[in-house]
Design an enzyme around this catalytic site. Structure first.
Site, PDB file in Angstrom:
ATOM      1  N   GLU A  31       6.594  -8.905  13.910  1.00 10.85           N
ATOM      2  CA  GLU A  31       6.059  -9.169  15.241  1.00 10.85           C
ATOM      3  C   GLU A  31       6.460 -10.564  15.720  1.00 10.85           C
ATOM      4  O   GLU A  31       6.786 -10.759  16.875  1.00 10.85           O
ATOM      5  CB  GLU A  31       4.535  -9.026  15.222  1.00 10.85           C
ATOM      6  CG  GLU A  31       3.932  -9.028  16.590  1.00 10.85           C
ATOM      7  CD  GLU A  31       2.445  -8.689  16.569  1.00 10.85           C
ATOM      8  OE1 GLU A  31       1.827  -8.811  17.632  1.00 10.85           O
ATOM      9  OE2 GLU A  31       1.924  -8.314  15.506  1.00 10.85           O
ATOM     10  N   ARG A  57       0.820  -1.215   0.000  1.00  7.34           N
ATOM     11  CA  ARG A  57       0.000   0.000   0.000  1.00  7.34           C
ATOM     12  C   ARG A  57       0.853   1.264   0.000  1.00  7.34           C
ATOM     13  O   ARG A  57       0.417   2.318  -0.460  1.00  7.34           O
ATOM     14  CB  ARG A  57      -1.001  -0.029   1.155  1.00  7.34           C
ATOM     15  CG  ARG A  57      -2.134  -1.029   0.894  1.00  7.34           C
ATOM     16  CD  ARG A  57      -3.055  -1.194   2.081  1.00  7.34           C
ATOM     17  NE  ARG A  57      -2.435  -1.839   3.214  1.00  7.34           N
ATOM     18  CZ  ARG A  57      -2.316  -3.152   3.380  1.00  7.34           C
ATOM     19  NH1 ARG A  57      -2.791  -3.974   2.465  1.00  7.34           N
ATOM     20  NH2 ARG A  57      -1.740  -3.649   4.449  1.00  7.34           N
TER      21      ARG A  57
END
Length: 181
Positions: free
Chosen positions: A101, A64
């Site tokens: 993460e 994006r």
């Protein structure tokens, strides 16, 4: 930016519960991109601090960040540099590992995409933990770019990514924040 504009942009972002895993509220900006007025306002706000100044390149993080970064680069009359996942670029690249993460990945850009000393703004849709953005800043700096700022439509401040970039002396511009993950 006004609270009204932030609220207006937030209303154009879809929230999807439990994606990609239970407990996560995914902030989907594809609805903002599909709303011509909201998309234009977001790009104008991201560009505003640098309008009329010298920016050589805008670097967008896959995927994006390509959409938003391309629009920002156009508005600033700057070149666009895609920062992609490993193995996606056809020419000689430079690579940087970065923390996810739950693990690690690598990103790369063409070795000749940015010349030493060029002023670059990093762009992506959202900043969460900041691992990807931190890796992109290191990648750009390793080839001699001057990272002037990092811009995001959405900040998830509870995850600390913006603070991580500021600790690297990178000014951060975000348009709105959402609490939580």
């Amino acid at each position: 930016m006004t609270d009204f504009l932030a609220a207006d942009l937030a209303a154009s972002i879809r929230t999807i519960a439990d994606y990609p895993k239970p407990g996560i509220l995914f902030r989907d900006i594809t609805t903002l991109l599909g709303d011509a007025r909201a998309f234009r306002r977001a790009v104008d706000e991201l560009v505003q601090p640098w309008a009329g100044s010298k920016v050589d390149k805008v670097a967008g993080i896959e995927a994006r960040g390509f959409i938003i970064g391309g629009a920002v680069a156009h508005q600033l009359s700057a070149g666009f540099v895609p920062i992609r996942k490993k193995g996606k670029l056809p020419h000689q690249t430079v690579r940087m590992a970065y923390a996810l993460e739950y693990g690690q990945d690598e990103m790369e850009m063409h070795v000749d995409a940015v010349a030493a000393g060029e002023r670059v703004i990093l762009v992506d849709d959202l900043i969460a933990t900041g691992g990807t953005a931190e890796g992109a800043v290191k990648l750009l700096r390793n080839i001699g770019a001057r990272v002037e700022a990092a811009c995001f439509i959405v900040d998830l401040p509870d995850l600390g990514g913006s603070d991580k970039l500021r600790a690297m002396d990178v000014p951060v511009r975000t348009l709105l924040s959402f609490a939580g993950h």
